[in-house]
Design a protein around this motif. Sequence first.
Motif, PDB file in Angstrom:
ATOM      1  N   ASN A  51       0.702  -1.552   0.127  1.00 31.41           N
ATOM      2  CA  ASN A  51      -0.082  -0.282  -0.121  1.00 31.41           C
ATOM      3  C   ASN A  51       0.807   0.911  -0.039  1.00 31.41           C
ATOM      4  O   ASN A  51       0.444   2.409   0.365  1.00 31.41           O
ATOM      5  CB  ASN A  51      -1.147  -0.037   0.763  1.00 31.41           C
ATOM      6  CG  ASN A  51      -0.038   0.334   2.908  1.00 31.41           C
ATOM      7  OD1 ASN A  51       0.910  -0.695   2.510  1.00 31.41           O
ATOM      8  ND2 ASN A  51      -0.342   0.353   3.718  1.00 31.41           N
ATOM      9  N   ALA A  72       0.528  -4.118   4.641  1.00 31.45           N
ATOM     10  CA  ALA A  72      -0.349  -4.659   3.655  1.00 31.45           C
ATOM     11  C   ALA A  72      -1.414  -5.862   4.227  1.00 31.45           C
ATOM     12  O   ALA A  72      -1.977  -5.819   3.905  1.00 31.45           O
ATOM     13  CB  ALA A  72       0.463  -5.237   2.800  1.00 31.45           C
ATOM     14  N   HIS A  88      -0.316   4.161  -5.100  1.00 34.87           N
ATOM     15  CA  HIS A  88      -0.716   2.413  -5.117  1.00 34.87           C
ATOM     16  C   HIS A  88       0.279   1.796  -6.897  1.00 34.87           C
ATOM     17  O   HIS A  88       0.999   1.278  -6.504  1.00 34.87           O
ATOM     18  CB  HIS A  88      -1.813   1.679  -5.174  1.00 34.87           C
ATOM     19  CG  HIS A  88      -1.829   0.494  -4.429  1.00 34.87           C
ATOM     20  ND1 HIS A  88      -1.954   0.363  -2.806  1.00 34.87           N
ATOM     21  CD2 HIS A  88      -2.485  -0.767  -4.880  1.00 34.87           C
ATOM     22  CE1 HIS A  88      -2.185  -0.380  -2.938  1.00 34.87           C
ATOM     23  NE2 HIS A  88      -2.053  -1.416  -3.645  1.00 34.87           N
TER      24      HIS A  88
ATOM     25  N   PHE B  29      -7.604   0.200   1.233  1.00 37.64           N
ATOM     26  CA  PHE B  29      -6.637  -0.522   1.474  1.00 37.64           C
ATOM     27  C   PHE B  29      -6.866  -0.867   2.890  1.00 37.64           C
ATOM     28  O   PHE B  29      -6.191   0.450   3.525  1.00 37.64           O
ATOM     29  CB  PHE B  29      -5.014   0.143   1.312  1.00 37.64           C
ATOM     30  CG  PHE B  29      -4.428  -1.383   0.777  1.00 37.64           C
ATOM     31  CD1 PHE B  29      -4.224  -2.193  -0.174  1.00 37.64           C
ATOM     32  CD2 PHE B  29      -3.574  -1.717   1.849  1.00 37.64           C
ATOM     33  CE1 PHE B  29      -3.316  -3.691  -0.070  1.00 37.64           C
ATOM     34  CE2 PHE B  29      -2.667  -2.830   1.967  1.00 37.64           C
ATOM     35  CZ  PHE B  29      -3.141  -3.792   1.198  1.00 37.64           C
ATOM     36  N   THR B  34     -10.873   4.453   2.707  1.00 36.77           N
ATOM     37  CA  THR B  34     -12.330   3.849   2.262  1.00 36.77           C
ATOM     38  C   THR B  34     -13.063   5.374   2.599  1.00 36.77           C
ATOM     39  O   THR B  34     -13.165   5.850   3.793  1.00 36.77           O
ATOM     40  CB  THR B  34     -11.939   2.909   3.288  1.00 36.77           C
ATOM     41  OG1 THR B  34     -10.437   1.892   2.978  1.00 36.77           O
ATOM     42  CG2 THR B  34     -13.195   2.240   2.556  1.00 36.77           C
ATOM     43  N   ASN B  55      -9.890  -3.277  -4.360  1.00 34.35           N
ATOM     44  CA  ASN B  55      -8.997  -3.858  -3.909  1.00 34.35           C
ATOM     45  C   ASN B  55      -9.538  -5.584  -3.501  1.00 34.35           C
ATOM     46  O   ASN B  55      -9.495  -6.457  -3.705  1.00 34.35           O
ATOM     47  CB  ASN B  55      -7.819  -2.798  -3.205  1.00 34.35           C
ATOM     48  CG  ASN B  55      -6.516  -4.259  -2.979  1.00 34.35           C
ATOM     49  OD1 ASN B  55      -6.171  -4.612  -3.674  1.00 34.35           O
ATOM     50  ND2 ASN B  55      -6.323  -4.595  -1.797  1.00 34.35           N
ATOM     51  N   THR B  56     -10.369  -4.994  -2.317  1.00 36.64           N
ATOM     52  CA  THR B  56     -11.141  -6.090  -2.085  1.00 36.64           C
ATOM     53  C   THR B  56     -12.323  -5.271  -1.781  1.00 36.64           C
ATOM     54  O   THR B  56     -12.498  -3.878  -2.169  1.00 36.64           O
ATOM     55  CB  THR B  56     -10.566  -6.167  -0.595  1.00 36.64           C
ATOM     56  OG1 THR B  56     -10.932  -5.562   0.707  1.00 36.64           O
ATOM     57  CG2 THR B  56      -9.115  -6.528  -0.522  1.00 36.64           C
ATOM     58  N   CYS B  82     -11.556  -6.740  -8.915  1.00 33.24           N
ATOM     59  CA  CYS B  82     -11.029  -6.534  -7.115  1.00 33.24           C
ATOM     60  C   CYS B  82      -9.251  -7.877  -7.814  1.00 33.24           C
ATOM     61  O   CYS B  82      -9.466  -8.470  -8.436  1.00 33.24           O
ATOM     62  CB  CYS B  82     -12.197  -6.865  -5.903  1.00 33.24           C
ATOM     63  SG  CYS B  82     -12.376  -8.793  -6.358  1.00 33.24           S
ATOM     64  N   GLN B 112      -2.570  -7.236  -7.875  1.00 29.72           N
ATOM     65  CA  GLN B 112      -2.977  -5.877  -7.150  1.00 29.72           C
ATOM     66  C   GLN B 112      -2.232  -4.490  -8.194  1.00 29.72           C
ATOM     67  O   GLN B 112      -2.889  -3.941  -8.551  1.00 29.72           O
ATOM     68  CB  GLN B 112      -2.197  -5.628  -5.486  1.00 29.72           C
ATOM     69  CG  GLN B 112      -2.963  -5.153  -4.965  1.00 29.72           C
ATOM     70  CD  GLN B 112      -2.533  -4.491  -3.590  1.00 29.72           C
ATOM     71  OE1 GLN B 112      -1.953  -4.325  -3.076  1.00 29.72           O
ATOM     72  NE2 GLN B 112      -3.638  -6.226  -2.876  1.00 29.72           N
ATOM     73  N   ASN B 185      -3.135   5.305  -1.099  1.00 33.95           N
ATOM     74  CA  ASN B 185      -3.136   3.548  -1.968  1.00 33.95           C
ATOM     75  C   ASN B 185      -4.127   3.501  -3.370  1.00 33.95           C
ATOM     76  O   ASN B 185      -3.195   4.240  -4.152  1.00 33.95           O
ATOM     77  CB  ASN B 185      -4.038   2.485  -0.802  1.00 33.95           C
ATOM     78  CG  ASN B 185      -5.264   3.148  -0.668  1.00 33.95           C
ATOM     79  OD1 ASN B 185      -6.026   3.237  -1.668  1.00 33.95           O
ATOM     80  ND2 ASN B 185      -5.502   3.334   0.632  1.00 33.95           N
TER      81      ASN B 185
END
Lengths: 213, 246
Positions: A51, A72, A88, B29, B34, B55-56, B82, B112, B185
């Motif tokens: 990250n 991470a 990123h 992240f 977020t 990412n997730t 993702c 990623q 991120n």
Amino acid sequence: MSELGWTRQQMADRLAQEFEEGWIVNLGVGIPTLCSNTDIGGKQITYHAENGVIGYGPVLPAGEEDLHLVNAGGQNVSLLPGAAIVHHADSFGIIRGGHIDVTVMGAYEVAASGDFANWKVGGAKGGGIGGAMDLAACAKRVYIILEHTTRKGEPRLVPHCALPVTARGVVTLVATNLGLFAPSGDAFEVHELAPGISFEHAAKLTGAPLKHG
Amino acid sequence: MAPPSKIYPDFAAALADIPDGSIIAFGGFAGPGTPYNLTRALLAQGTKRLTCIANTTGGAHQPRMPDIGMLVENGQVAKVICSFTAATRPTDVLPFTKYYESGEVEAELVPQGTLAERLRAAGAGVPAFYTPTAVGTELAAGRETRVIHGREYLLEYALPCDVAFVRAWRADTAGNLQFRLAQRNFCPLMAMAAKLTIVEVEEPILPAGAFDPDQVHVPGIFVQRLIQVPPAPEGLWTMRRQERAR
């Protein structure tokens, strides 16, 4: 937990002894994270997280953490002097550009060819790739830490991966509870055996041929 | 005449014109960056047939915050792009996994770094690029590769988005953004890749000119809408994640 050989922390400790002065190191989640607990003498190591956190230090206890700062694995870590933050794309530029000296990851299987599998379990449609494929393809060195066998006692060091691979031919060093091994094409070479582990015992639990290093 | 303000009074107003079928990228992240408040507003709005890029999908940790998994549970999502459809640790369970494994939702699993670069490429006007990542894996099966200077690379396409939701530490009225620590991120890349970037901002929004131009992480040209996050409990703030017992 194995009754014989190294504990998880000892596996991490042994692999961390391989780190060299000035290396940029990326640690995967699970056992590899324990490498950052290892006393490796005065060697200067910089830890990189996917990250974009470069130069992080120990995990902080509850109450002392900064909620804007994670590694991470999502742990609230500290920053060491000289730390830097990038986004990123730059973080993976560092990875893809070959600036990571070693990535240490967990895995389900490692093959004698240096292939390894760590993103998808048998029977699943999807999985968890995260940064593993970028790191595996592009870090200067790929080290793996894993238990020597599955809970059912099946070998994880195998002639060929049965699971979908993360990258091919990249692993150069593997630490397990039984010792330190190097994939060498059609066999694993023993670099070191954990205390109390015989060559014959390790060979019996290894799916591929084992050779004296 | 002064340009229209980028500052919106609340999250619902900032989202009201997002149509069904939109492609939305979600920054963040493992907590920092977020957009919890924007995601909560999207859940309330009920916008359907979304493609979500992140990412997730979230949901592996407690306390659970508004996440893509909840949009899926709410029947709002057609597809997710993702880097995890399942957690790395078998002890962590992503609520999304069962929806994907049972075929209720489509997913595209992307490494990623490839995800980050596809977003960056979209924002930077690069239609596609070659990467060594995933060569030799099942992700590369049947896809275009090319040997350049003796090494094999996989062709990956840019990933443009209709909307980006991101969270920033500070913003000015021009839409310039600053992130704090690990907040950055994917957020700058998604802001670049999206036609419409909506930002939830932690600190009071500053007048243009308040930032040193050298210290801007995302220029306001990539940012269309700003909403300040209200204090808790009205506004959602990052909390320490509780690890599952393992």
